[in-house]
Design a protein around this motif. Structure first.
Motif, PDB file in Angstrom:
ATOM      1  N   ARG A 156       0.834  -1.204   0.000  1.00 12.49           N
ATOM      2  CA  ARG A 156       0.000   0.000   0.000  1.00 12.49           C
ATOM      3  C   ARG A 156       0.873   1.261   0.000  1.00 12.49           C
ATOM      4  N   VAL A 157       1.951   1.218   0.775  1.00 13.45           N
ATOM      5  CA  VAL A 157       2.791   2.399   0.925  1.00 13.45           C
ATOM      6  C   VAL A 157       3.730   2.599  -0.269  1.00 13.45           C
ATOM      7  N   MET A 158       4.333   1.497  -0.740  1.00 14.40           N
ATOM      8  CA  MET A 158       5.407   1.601  -1.724  1.00 14.40           C
ATOM      9  C   MET A 158       4.946   1.389  -3.157  1.00 14.40           C
ATOM     10  N   SER A 159       3.791   0.768  -3.357  1.00 10.21           N
ATOM     11  CA  SER A 159       3.302   0.466  -4.709  1.00 10.21           C
ATOM     12  C   SER A 159       4.327  -0.389  -5.457  1.00 10.21           C
ATOM     13  N   ASN A 160       4.457  -0.192  -6.782  1.00  6.15           N
ATOM     14  CA  ASN A 160       5.337  -1.042  -7.591  1.00  6.15           C
ATOM     15  C   ASN A 160       6.686  -0.372  -7.876  1.00  6.15           C
ATOM     16  N   SER A 161       7.619  -1.179  -8.328  1.00  2.59           N
ATOM     17  CA  SER A 161       8.984  -0.728  -8.535  1.00  2.59           C
ATOM     18  C   SER A 161       9.080   0.408  -9.559  1.00  2.59           C
ATOM     19  N   PRO A 162       9.812   1.486  -9.232  1.00  2.00           N
ATOM     20  CA  PRO A 162      10.032   2.550 -10.208  1.00  2.00           C
ATOM     21  C   PRO A 162      10.854   2.082 -11.411  1.00  2.00           C
ATOM     22  N   ALA A 163      11.629   1.005 -11.252  1.00  7.91           N
ATOM     23  CA  ALA A 163      12.363   0.464 -12.397  1.00  7.91           C
ATOM     24  C   ALA A 163      11.396  -0.093 -13.441  1.00  7.91           C
ATOM     25  N   GLN A 198       8.401   1.044 -13.914  1.00  8.99           N
ATOM     26  CA  GLN A 198       7.839   2.244 -14.520  1.00  8.99           C
ATOM     27  C   GLN A 198       8.791   2.808 -15.586  1.00  8.99           C
ATOM     28  N   ALA A 199      10.077   2.869 -15.261  1.00 10.75           N
ATOM     29  CA  ALA A 199      11.059   3.391 -16.213  1.00 10.75           C
ATOM     30  C   ALA A 199      11.143   2.519 -17.469  1.00 10.75           C
ATOM     31  N   ALA A 200      11.029   1.202 -17.272  1.00  7.98           N
ATOM     32  CA  ALA A 200      11.086   0.287 -18.415  1.00  7.98           C
ATOM     33  C   ALA A 200       9.856   0.460 -19.307  1.00  7.98           C
ATOM     34  N   LEU A 201       8.699   0.667 -18.687  1.00  3.38           N
ATOM     35  CA  LEU A 201       7.485   0.919 -19.469  1.00  3.38           C
ATOM     36  C   LEU A 201       7.628   2.212 -20.273  1.00  3.38           C
ATOM     37  N   GLU A 202       8.184   3.235 -19.643  1.00  5.01           N
ATOM     38  CA  GLU A 202       8.438   4.499 -20.335  1.00  5.01           C
ATOM     39  C   GLU A 202       9.361   4.283 -21.532  1.00  5.01           C
ATOM     40  N   ARG A 203      10.433   3.547 -21.318  1.00  7.14           N
ATOM     41  CA  ARG A 203      11.407   3.289 -22.395  1.00  7.14           C
ATOM     42  C   ARG A 203      10.757   2.603 -23.579  1.00  7.14           C
ATOM     43  N   ASP A 215      -0.624   3.235 -15.715  1.00  8.29           N
ATOM     44  CA  ASP A 215      -1.261   4.090 -14.731  1.00  8.29           C
ATOM     45  C   ASP A 215      -0.202   4.536 -13.722  1.00  8.29           C
ATOM     46  N   PRO A 216       0.187   5.802 -13.701  1.00 11.59           N
ATOM     47  CA  PRO A 216       1.255   6.236 -12.783  1.00 11.59           C
ATOM     48  C   PRO A 216       0.908   6.067 -11.312  1.00 11.59           C
ATOM     49  N   ASP A 236       7.270   6.381  -7.303  1.00 10.17           N
ATOM     50  CA  ASP A 236       7.854   7.671  -7.645  1.00 10.17           C
ATOM     51  C   ASP A 236       8.532   7.571  -8.997  1.00 10.17           C
ATOM     52  N   GLN A 237       9.019   8.691  -9.478  1.00 12.16           N
ATOM     53  CA  GLN A 237       9.646   8.677 -10.790  1.00 12.16           C
ATOM     54  C   GLN A 237      11.083   8.200 -10.681  1.00 12.16           C
ATOM     55  N   HIS A 238      11.484   7.344 -11.621  1.00  9.83           N
ATOM     56  CA  HIS A 238      12.832   6.778 -11.659  1.00  9.83           C
ATOM     57  C   HIS A 238      13.768   7.755 -12.368  1.00  9.83           C
ATOM     58  N   PRO A 239      15.050   7.888 -11.921  1.00  2.14           N
ATOM     59  CA  PRO A 239      15.971   8.807 -12.569  1.00  2.14           C
ATOM     60  C   PRO A 239      16.176   8.548 -14.061  1.00  2.14           C
ATOM     61  N   GLY A 240      15.962   7.288 -14.495  1.00  6.04           N
ATOM     62  CA  GLY A 240      16.184   6.957 -15.905  1.00  6.04           C
ATOM     63  C   GLY A 240      14.996   7.259 -16.803  1.00  6.04           C
ATOM     64  N   MET A 241      13.913   7.803 -16.227  1.00  6.92           N
ATOM     65  CA  MET A 241      12.724   8.072 -17.025  1.00  6.92           C
ATOM     66  C   MET A 241      12.867   9.382 -17.793  1.00  6.92           C
TER      67      MET A 241
END
Length: 299
Positions: A266-273, A275-280, A286-287, A292-297
């Protein structure tokens, strides 16, 4: 108030993995590269869930049951002096191999192979070992795969037999790049290979490793949560392996671990990595499902 609590929890967990390079820092440079697994993979779902913390501890426990593997750790690793550094480096490797673009994957695996190059010696029972040997690399890789899968099944979400097998096949690609062999191609075959492995036995290195994992020198703020996760991991270890390791979970361990994992999710949700891979890859997402946002995004 809730935001402050959430921030403290995230910072506390993140602090345990902040002792090595941040993975996927340059991943946005490899636009459209799905890496080894890709957006539709089971691996992205499993490794992105907070149950991965249980899986990582479980793997370290089980790996200690192989006398030659644990002798390599005992003789060549600095885990006692730098436990969080070792944990962070393992996390970097797993995250990059799973979510990275292919240049990042290859670089991470090359670092592991280079580090293993000088790890050789003789175990307490007189057996020669080399971390580069395919069968020893397979023990480490296969126990990681099995542990992440089992932790997700027990504390994450339920996978079908087909999905579990897909996860194993996806992780096989990592093992192949490492030079590990054998690599069972189904979840059932993987579990049978691990639990029936003929080399397993107690050893001085195993007892040292298990003792360390039960009482790691980590900050008090993180120790209670770690012990809950560790005992949760012990509840998932098959009986034969638990007997070799000499580990028994404390009463109520599974309930406590389930509660903690639910809270962390609930607190941490899913890995920002993830998220970054989906962006790539240019994959819609769904953000709100990520912490949080990953530095590689892409900014």
């Amino acid at each position: 108030m809730l935001h402050e609590v959430r921030t403290r929890v995230i910072d506390s967990v993140r602090g345990m993995f902040a002792h090595a390079e941040t993975p996927l820092l340059r991943t946005g440079e490899f636009e459209g590269d799905p890496g080894l697994c890709g957006p539709g993979s089971v691996s992205w779902r499993v490794i992105g869930d907070v149950s991965v913390f249980v899986g990582g501890i479980r793997a370290l426990l089980i790996q200690a049951a192989h006398p030659e593997v644990v002798a390599g750790v005992e003789d060549h690793s600095r885990y006692r002096d730098d436990p969080l550094g070792r944990l962070s480096r393992t996390s970097f490797y797993v995250t990059t191999a799973t979510y990275g673009a292919m240049p990042e994957v290859v670089e991470a695996i090359d670092k592991v192979r280079a580090a293993h190059g000088g790890v050789s010696g003789t175990s307490h029972r007189g057996q020669a070992y080399s971390a580069s040997a395919p069968e020893l690399a397979a023990w480490v890789h296969n126990t990681l795969t099995d542990s992440f899968l089992e932790a997700y099944q027990r504390f994450g979400g339920r996978l079908s037999v087909e999905e579990a097998d897909r996860f194993v096949v996806e992780q096989m690609r990592v093992g192949e790049l490492l030079g590990a062999s054998p690599l069972p191609a189904t979840a059932a075959g993987l579990r049978a290979w691990i639990t029936g492995h003929p080399a397993l036995a107690p050893s001085p290195g195993m007892r040292n490793a298990i003792g360390f994992l039960k009482r790691p020198p980590i900050p008090p703020a993180q120790r209670v949560g770690y012990l809950v996760l560790m005992n949760g991991a012990i509840t998932t270890i098959p009986r034969r392996l638990a007997s070799v390791l000499g580990v028994v979970a404390v009463p109520g361990a599974r309930v406590a671990a389930v509660s903690l994992i639910l809270g962390l999710r609930r607190v941490m949700s899913n890995s920002p990595a993830w998220q970054a891979a989906l962006e790539r890859c240019g994959t819609p997402y769904d953000p709100r499902l990520f912490r949080d946002q990953h530095p590689g995004m892409a900014q």
